[in-house]
Design a protein around this motif. Structure first.
Motif, PDB file in Angstrom:
ATOM      1  N   GLN A 139       0.830  -1.209   0.000  1.00  9.30           N
ATOM      2  CA  GLN A 139       0.000   0.000   0.000  1.00  9.30           C
ATOM      3  C   GLN A 139       0.861   1.254   0.000  1.00  9.30           C
ATOM      4  O   GLN A 139       1.583   1.534   0.959  1.00  9.30           O
ATOM      5  N   PHE A 185      -0.039   5.172  -1.044  1.00 10.97           N
ATOM      6  CA  PHE A 185      -1.179   5.973  -1.495  1.00 10.97           C
ATOM      7  C   PHE A 185      -0.738   7.201  -2.278  1.00 10.97           C
ATOM      8  O   PHE A 185       0.246   7.853  -1.933  1.00 10.97           O
ATOM      9  N   LEU A 186      -1.511   7.512  -3.306  1.00 13.07           N
ATOM     10  CA  LEU A 186      -1.250   8.685  -4.136  1.00 13.07           C
ATOM     11  C   LEU A 186      -2.308   9.709  -3.732  1.00 13.07           C
ATOM     12  O   LEU A 186      -3.440   9.673  -4.234  1.00 13.07           O
ATOM     13  N   GLY A 235      -7.643  -2.107  -6.668  1.00 11.33           N
ATOM     14  CA  GLY A 235      -6.973  -1.569  -5.473  1.00 11.33           C
ATOM     15  C   GLY A 235      -7.254  -0.100  -5.240  1.00 11.33           C
ATOM     16  O   GLY A 235      -6.343   0.721  -5.266  1.00 11.33           O
ATOM     17  N   ASN A 269      -8.923   7.503  -3.505  1.00  7.56           N
ATOM     18  CA  ASN A 269      -8.424   8.782  -4.039  1.00  7.56           C
ATOM     19  C   ASN A 269      -8.434   8.821  -5.567  1.00  7.56           C
ATOM     20  O   ASN A 269      -8.898   9.799  -6.159  1.00  7.56           O
ATOM     21  N   GLU A 306     -11.189  -4.311  -4.213  1.00  7.66           N
ATOM     22  CA  GLU A 306     -10.220  -4.047  -3.138  1.00  7.66           C
ATOM     23  C   GLU A 306     -10.155  -5.241  -2.197  1.00  7.66           C
ATOM     24  O   GLU A 306     -11.165  -5.843  -1.862  1.00  7.66           O
ATOM     25  N   ASP A 309      -9.909 -10.551  -3.954  1.00  7.62           N
ATOM     26  CA  ASP A 309      -8.558 -10.553  -4.513  1.00  7.62           C
ATOM     27  C   ASP A 309      -8.673 -10.522  -6.037  1.00  7.62           C
ATOM     28  O   ASP A 309      -9.250 -11.441  -6.641  1.00  7.62           O
ATOM     29  N   VAL A 310      -8.130  -9.483  -6.653  1.00  3.97           N
ATOM     30  CA  VAL A 310      -8.294  -9.343  -8.110  1.00  3.97           C
ATOM     31  C   VAL A 310      -7.687 -10.534  -8.862  1.00  3.97           C
ATOM     32  O   VAL A 310      -8.146 -10.886  -9.951  1.00  3.97           O
ATOM     33  N   ASN A 341      -3.661   1.930  -9.514  1.00  6.58           N
ATOM     34  CA  ASN A 341      -2.335   2.118  -8.939  1.00  6.58           C
ATOM     35  C   ASN A 341      -2.051   0.781  -8.274  1.00  6.58           C
ATOM     36  O   ASN A 341      -2.378   0.554  -7.121  1.00  6.58           O
TER      37      ASN A 341
HETATM   38  N1  SAM Z   1      -5.597   3.436  -5.194  1.00  6.49           N
HETATM   39  C1  SAM Z   1      -4.937   3.825  -3.965  1.00  6.49           C
HETATM   40  C2  SAM Z   1      -3.984   4.945  -4.265  1.00  6.49           C
HETATM   41  O1  SAM Z   1      -3.614   5.119  -5.424  1.00  6.49           O
HETATM   42  O2  SAM Z   1      -3.588   5.646  -3.337  1.00  6.49           O
HETATM   43  C3  SAM Z   1      -4.203   2.663  -3.313  1.00  6.49           C
HETATM   44  C4  SAM Z   1      -3.093   2.054  -4.135  1.00  6.49           C
HETATM   45  S1  SAM Z   1      -2.088   0.929  -3.250  1.00  6.49           S
HETATM   46  C5  SAM Z   1      -0.569   1.012  -4.176  1.00  6.49           C
HETATM   47  C6  SAM Z   1      -2.660  -0.672  -3.760  1.00  6.49           C
HETATM   48  C7  SAM Z   1      -4.051  -1.058  -3.300  1.00  6.49           C
HETATM   49  O3  SAM Z   1      -4.349  -2.364  -3.781  1.00  6.49           O
HETATM   50  C8  SAM Z   1      -4.224  -1.122  -1.795  1.00  6.49           C
HETATM   51  O4  SAM Z   1      -5.435  -0.510  -1.440  1.00  6.49           O
HETATM   52  C9  SAM Z   1      -4.269  -2.633  -1.482  1.00  6.49           C
HETATM   53  O5  SAM Z   1      -5.044  -2.946  -0.344  1.00  6.49           O
HETATM   54  C10 SAM Z   1      -4.915  -3.179  -2.752  1.00  6.49           C
HETATM   55  N2  SAM Z   1      -4.591  -4.580  -3.032  1.00  6.49           N
HETATM   56  C11 SAM Z   1      -3.456  -5.249  -2.741  1.00  6.49           C
HETATM   57  N3  SAM Z   1      -3.515  -6.510  -3.209  1.00  6.49           N
HETATM   58  C12 SAM Z   1      -4.731  -6.643  -3.813  1.00  6.49           C
HETATM   59  C13 SAM Z   1      -5.390  -7.711  -4.477  1.00  6.49           C
HETATM   60  N4  SAM Z   1      -4.803  -8.885  -4.614  1.00  6.49           N
HETATM   61  N5  SAM Z   1      -6.630  -7.497  -4.971  1.00  6.49           N
HETATM   62  C14 SAM Z   1      -7.242  -6.284  -4.839  1.00  6.49           C
HETATM   63  N6  SAM Z   1      -6.658  -5.239  -4.210  1.00  6.49           N
HETATM   64  C15 SAM Z   1      -5.420  -5.405  -3.711  1.00  6.49           C
END
Ligand code: SAM
Length: 345
Positions: A35, A37-38, A63, A68, A85, A111-112, A141
């Protein structure tokens, strides 16, 4: 959880910032879920605008975290956004956004990597493969920990026209570690050229749109982040199925700086190695001393086609895997392979 009904276009009402929400719900970034965050709306808007024109389109965001980027997507007036998410700690922040979106957003917790995406969009979005791209965009992201397995899974789905790509050539705009983004886009001859470059470029047009400095993320990752758009090609440059292209590339880039005939030898069992490698290089008309980083897509095309012809002649070689000694011995491939089909009674 399809998203079928057209909704009137509205911008979001004023909301607390995602930074405030993270503080309010006491959500700290988890390393295990990559994680970062942007939080700067200027950058989330820039990211979304690089996805192309999403007005009235269907967007699936991977995710969303506290939402945001989702806010920027909603402010670009899409028809509907679905977010996937894994971390349920974001439930309150995403519910707030869902309410504010007035029915233009759905939230899936899961989980994607295991999520079936083939039924997400209404039938009306569907375009035939050689038509323009459908009004469907995948954005995210991406967490660094899943970006590579996810893109490989999606390239395979593109090659099969399955999952989201049942609807046509849906585009993706995604983040990767900058060095990965570079590898995805570099041409033949570039020192960063690798298996991923040829895999991505075979099935998609790949554009490195811009770089987000690591300092723009919270917490700050050690690397910069590249934003990449992938548009599936109408015809892949090597028009063969995914496993065979993947197998040839896996062998080729096993040792990057050697002449390509050396790693390719391992496609064949010991007893036929020299003979079939020579045949492969001659039929493909590729210089056996070229290094894999210098190989063009055209040369990969000829090599994979020639390998496919050899497999037609020796079908038992399909299951040959030089790393799997047990299987090779069991199938008699380690030492001997049966003669070509044309010689069999
Ligand atoms: N979109 C937000 C941003 O840009 O600030 C968060 C980006 S952060 C790099 C990655 C996001 O993907 C987190 O919220 C994390 O919980 C989620 N994530 C991680 N593994 C995942 C998965 N296998 N399936 C879905 N979401 C996942």
């Amino acid at each position: 959880q399809g998203m079928s009904k057209p909704k009137p276009i509205t911008r979001l009402p004023p909301l607390p910032s995602t930074k405030e929400l993270l503080r309010l719900y006491n959500v700290r970034a988890t390393k295990a879920l990559s994680q970062n965050f942007l939080l700067d709306p200027k950058l989330t808007n820039k990211f979304v605008s690089k996805a192309g024109n999403i007005r009235d389109a269907y967007v699936c965001e991977v995710g969303p975290g506290p939402g945001n980027i989702t806010r920027s997507i909603l402010n670009h007036c899409p028809q509907h956004v679905i977010v996937i998410e894994k971390d349920t700690r974001f439930m309150p922040a995403l519910s707030l956004l869902q309410d504010a979106s007035k029915g233009r957003m759905s939230v899936v917790f899961g989980d994607v990597l295991n999520f079936e995406m083939g039924m997400l969009f209404p039938k009306e979005c569907k375009k035939s493969w050689d038509d323009e791209c459908p009004p469907i965009h995948l954005v995210g992201n991406l967490p660094f920990s899943i970006s590579l397995p996810l893109i490989i899974k999606w390239l395979k789905a593109i090659s099969e026209r399955s999952s989201v790509w049942k609807y046509g050539r849906a585009k993706m705009t995604l983040t990767f570690q900058e060095e990965v983004a570079i590898r995805m886009t570099v041409p033949a001859g570039h020192e960063e050229r690798c298996r991923l470059s040829l895999m991505c470029q075979n099935w998609c047009e790949v554009e490195h749109k811009f770089t987000i400095p690591g300092s723009a993320f919270y917490p700050k990752p050690r690397v910069n982040v590249g934003v990449v758009t992938l548009t599936p090609r109408i015809s892949p440059l090597v028009p063969l199925n995914f496993p065979i292209v993947e197998k040839v590339l896996r062998h080729l880039f096993n040792t990057k700086n050697k002449m390509c005939k050396n790693p390719l030898k391992k496609l064949f069992p010991l007893s036929k190695r020299e003979e079939l490698t020579a045949k492969l290089m001659t039929v493909a008309d590729v210089d056996p001393t070229i290094t894999p980083v210098n190989l063009t897509m055209e040369e990969l095309h000829r090599l994979t086609m020639a390998y496919d012809c050899i497999l037609e002649q020796y079908p038992s070689l399909r299951s040959y895997d030089n790393r799997d000694k047990k299987n090779n011995e069991a199938t008699g491939l380690f030492d001997e392979i049966p003669p070509p089909i044309s010689l069999q009674k």
